[in-house]
Design a protein around this motif. Structure first.
Motif, PDB file in Angstrom:
ATOM      1  N   ILE A 289       0.762  -1.204   0.031  1.00  0.00           N
ATOM      2  CA  ILE A 289       0.053  -0.132  -0.070  1.00  0.00           C
ATOM      3  C   ILE A 289       0.930   1.218  -0.114  1.00  0.00           C
ATOM      4  N   ARG A 290       0.795   1.944  -1.063  1.00  0.00           N
ATOM      5  CA  ARG A 290       1.577   3.181  -1.261  1.00  0.00           C
ATOM      6  C   ARG A 290       0.636   4.603  -0.924  1.00  0.00           C
ATOM      7  N   LEU A 291       1.022   5.234   0.105  1.00  0.00           N
ATOM      8  CA  LEU A 291       0.362   6.469   0.366  1.00  0.00           C
ATOM      9  C   LEU A 291       1.164   7.304   0.588  1.00  0.00           C
ATOM     10  N   PRO A 292       0.886   8.652   0.321  1.00  0.00           N
ATOM     11  CA  PRO A 292       1.763  10.049   0.328  1.00  0.00           C
ATOM     12  C   PRO A 292       2.135  10.377   1.984  1.00  0.00           C
ATOM     13  N   LEU A 293       3.257  10.682   2.198  1.00  0.00           N
ATOM     14  CA  LEU A 293       3.714  10.993   3.804  1.00  0.00           C
ATOM     15  C   LEU A 293       2.634  11.983   4.400  1.00  0.00           C
ATOM     16  N   PRO A 294       2.601  13.226   3.487  1.00  0.00           N
ATOM     17  CA  PRO A 294       1.510  14.244   4.381  1.00  0.00           C
ATOM     18  C   PRO A 294       0.203  13.757   4.770  1.00  0.00           C
ATOM     19  N   GLY A 295      -0.393  12.945   3.539  1.00  0.00           N
ATOM     20  CA  GLY A 295      -1.570  12.502   4.210  1.00  0.00           C
ATOM     21  C   GLY A 295      -1.784  11.376   5.278  1.00  0.00           C
ATOM     22  N   LEU A 296      -0.687  10.627   5.419  1.00  0.00           N
ATOM     23  CA  LEU A 296      -0.354   9.723   6.442  1.00  0.00           C
ATOM     24  C   LEU A 296      -0.093  10.283   7.760  1.00  0.00           C
ATOM     25  N   THR A 297       0.786  11.474   7.693  1.00  0.00           N
ATOM     26  CA  THR A 297       0.882  12.179   9.275  1.00  0.00           C
ATOM     27  C   THR A 297      -0.248  12.806   9.521  1.00  0.00           C
ATOM     28  N   ALA A 298      -1.188  13.423   8.814  1.00  0.00           N
ATOM     29  CA  ALA A 298      -2.196  13.987   9.063  1.00  0.00           C
ATOM     30  C   ALA A 298      -3.292  12.874   9.613  1.00  0.00           C
ATOM     31  N   LEU A 299      -3.343  11.676   9.064  1.00  0.00           N
ATOM     32  CA  LEU A 299      -4.243  10.603   9.496  1.00  0.00           C
ATOM     33  C   LEU A 299      -3.635  10.057  10.838  1.00  0.00           C
ATOM     34  N   TYR A 300      -2.411  10.143  11.042  1.00  0.00           N
ATOM     35  CA  TYR A 300      -1.648   9.745  12.395  1.00  0.00           C
ATOM     36  C   TYR A 300      -2.371  10.872  13.439  1.00  0.00           C
ATOM     37  N   PHE A 301      -2.330  11.807  13.044  1.00  0.00           N
ATOM     38  CA  PHE A 301      -2.620  12.896  14.106  1.00  0.00           C
ATOM     39  C   PHE A 301      -4.187  12.587  14.537  1.00  0.00           C
ATOM     40  N   ILE A 302      -5.090  12.280  13.527  1.00  0.00           N
ATOM     41  CA  ILE A 302      -6.365  11.988  13.636  1.00  0.00           C
ATOM     42  C   ILE A 302      -6.458  10.831  14.500  1.00  0.00           C
ATOM     43  N   GLY A 303      -5.715   9.777  14.119  1.00  0.00           N
ATOM     44  CA  GLY A 303      -5.816   8.762  15.215  1.00  0.00           C
ATOM     45  C   GLY A 303      -5.579   9.143  16.494  1.00  0.00           C
ATOM     46  N   MET A 304      -4.757  10.073  16.726  1.00  0.00           N
ATOM     47  CA  MET A 304      -4.190  10.325  18.342  1.00  0.00           C
ATOM     48  C   MET A 304      -5.509  11.055  18.829  1.00  0.00           C
ATOM     49  N   PHE A 305      -6.428  11.749  18.085  1.00  0.00           N
ATOM     50  CA  PHE A 305      -7.383  12.559  18.487  1.00  0.00           C
ATOM     51  C   PHE A 305      -8.504  11.459  19.054  1.00  0.00           C
ATOM     52  N   PHE A 306      -8.595  10.297  18.179  1.00  0.00           N
ATOM     53  CA  PHE A 306      -9.579   9.366  18.687  1.00  0.00           C
ATOM     54  C   PHE A 306      -9.085   8.824  19.743  1.00  0.00           C
ATOM     55  N   SER A 307      -8.091   8.383  19.906  1.00  0.00           N
ATOM     56  CA  SER A 307      -7.161   7.591  21.140  1.00  0.00           C
ATOM     57  C   SER A 307      -7.245   8.485  22.392  1.00  0.00           C
ATOM     58  N   MET A 308      -7.221   9.724  22.266  1.00  0.00           N
ATOM     59  CA  MET A 308      -7.282  10.406  23.296  1.00  0.00           C
ATOM     60  C   MET A 308      -8.662  10.386  24.073  1.00  0.00           C
ATOM     61  N   PHE A 309      -9.478  10.687  23.053  1.00  0.00           N
ATOM     62  CA  PHE A 309     -11.015  10.929  23.535  1.00  0.00           C
ATOM     63  C   PHE A 309     -11.908   9.667  23.374  1.00  0.00           C
ATOM     64  N   LEU A 310     -11.215   8.471  23.187  1.00  0.00           N
ATOM     65  CA  LEU A 310     -12.018   7.146  23.229  1.00  0.00           C
ATOM     66  C   LEU A 310     -11.361   6.347  24.565  1.00  0.00           C
TER      67      LEU A 310
END
Length: 313
Positions: free
Chosen positions: A54-75
């Protein structure tokens, strides 16, 4: 309840007065260390996804990583963000099994390296630690690192499971389970040079997190060496994984105060340090919340083609 207990402990220890004396420049540097660590973790995730096809651009994955942190913090679990990342990548790549394995490998690598760092620090401070703590520290850190190393190559575990469960091969459910694991068996195992690169990246990210704690400590006048934080931080992360609060809030801070007391850190400073770190982690998670809000407002979050299709193989 855990947050209320933390607030009561902070008031009794006069931690608010300690917080007022914090150096904002060092706290800002600590926040920058955390953000860089998240970006470094995104690079590690991209490499593992690429290994899974699976090849994805780094900027999109970095943004998704921060979004994942948001869900982890509030779940009420530290792995909620991983589920969101898996779901998002799987929807857009059509490779669910590969997305699951690569994302879990990213989390396992970070966990395994942090445990290895903690185990090395435990050996360095063997004579200082309480005898009651030593067996648990060794068991959790060394045993966890070995378990993680085994799980990084799931193909072997699946083949062993197939051999053990050979007598059930004729059952319909066994055939469904076997077909579900076929994409994982076809995945290329992590090559040794790639694994060494991933371990180096993971170590760098762990040290950045340790640096965050150390900088916050210096801002509050806590004179602990970085190697002591290498011991404390992995143990705090393990405690925070217990799913009884929002991302371990309250548990991790309590564990930090107890462990810091071993090295003669005053309770007010320990609570203040843990509170500042929690504030920085929350701020980083809210960056992901802002990215998510912007994507939802633009309609890009729910649209299947939101990620560049030409960058997915």
């Amino acid at each position: 309840v855990l947050i209320v207990i933390l607030i009561i402990a902070a008031r009794r220890a006069n931690a608010l007065q300690t917080l007022r004396g914090a150096r904002t420049d060092l706290v800002a540097l600590a926040g920058l260390s955390l953000v860089i660590a998240c970006a470094v973790n995104s690079v590690r995730w991209q490499i593992l996804l690429r290994n899974a096809g699976i090849r994805l651009p780094l900027p999109g994955l970095t943004a998704l990583y921060f979004i994942g942190m948001f869900f982890s913090m509030f779940l009420p679990t530290g792995t909620g963000g991983d589920a969101v990342r898996i779901y998002h990548v799987a929807r857009r790549s059509g490779r669910t099994a590969e997305a699951i394995v690569a994302t879990l490998q990213e989390r396992l690598l970070g966990l395994g390296v942090s445990m290895a760092v903690g185990f090395a620090a435990t050996l360095a401070y063997w004579r200082v630690l309480p005898r009651a703590l030593l067996p648990w520290a060794v068991l959790l850190q060394l045993g966890g690192a070995i378990a993680v190393a085994t799980l990084l190559y799931p193909q072997r575990l699946i083949r062993i499971g197939a051999i053990v469960g050979a007598r059930w091969n004729e059952r319909p459910w066994a055939a469904r389970v076997g077909s579900a694991f076929q994409p994982v068996l076809r995945m290329t195992p992590i090559p040794l040079p790639t694994l060494l690169l991933l371990l180096t990246i993971a170590l760098f990210a762990i040290l950045l997190n340790v640096c965050m704690y150390w900088l916050v400590g210096r801002s509050l006048g806590v004179e602990l060496s970085p190697t002591i934080f290498c011991l404390i931080v992995p143990l705090v992360w393990i405690v925070r994984m217990i799913p009884v609060s929002l991302n371990g809030v309250g548990l991790g801070e309590g564990a930090f105060v107890v462990l810091a007391a071993i090295f003669s850190v005053a309770k007010d400073k320990a609570i203040a340090l843990a509170a500042v770190v929690l504030a920085l982690q929350t701020a980083a998670a809210l960056i992901g919340g802002l990215i998510l809000a912007a994507r939802v407002a633009a309609g890009a979050w729910s649209r299947p083609g939101a990620l560049p299709a030409g960058r997915i193989s």
